[in-house]
Design a protein around this motif. Sequence first.
Motif: not given
Length: 218
Positions: A32-35, A84-90, A171-172
């Motif tokens: 999921l990318v939040v822009i 873990p629910m999410f990892s922040i990749l970028e 944020v990815r």
Amino acid sequence: MSAAADVAPGVEEGRIAPCSGHALELEPGDELVVIDPMGEQVSDLTAFARADTAEYLSSGRSIDYAARLWLTTGDVLYSNRSRPMFSILEDSCGRHDFTLTPCSKEMFEKLYGENPGRPGCEGNLAAALAPWGIGRDRIPVAFNIFMRVEMDPASGRVSVLPPLSRPGDFVRLRAEMPLVVAMTACSAGQSNNFSYKPIDFRVERAGRAARLAMGRQG
Ligand SMILES: [Zn+2]
């Protein structure tokens, strides 16, 4: 409200209109990318485990395990059950908040003298999550993407300042379990420098990456 459209097989894009919210389901590996398309806008994001929605995205666990208030690339967002629910990749912005509750009707009334207060991110998250049976009382402290909260180290006083995000910052996040995730374009002028803007998102499905890796399109 929001609009979502398939732009390519396995990719969904959408725009969350100012002062509204949107929810969607993610499978493990989906990204999921939040822009922030225009800059200086905040998106409150929360998530629940689809297997048991009593499991939710936990600010306290995530900050505790990272040993930092400001989470960014490489950090993991944990559930109340320490999974873990999410990892922040970028993370092209690098500054978010994970300490304050979503803006709400009561917050607008108590802090900003609105009468009546608007639903805020809390109401918009709850409305988006209603199809999953999740109501307003269950909206936790959200991961407030692009929100800038400063704390005075001597007094502990907190203040909300305009975001550092510029147009196109993003944020990815990679989903680490089957989730329902909800996010907003924030309604609080104090969070977005009184510029009530939209938020964009893109979902890249893990199944698509696997197909592309195998040399097949679509
Ligand atoms: Zn808000």
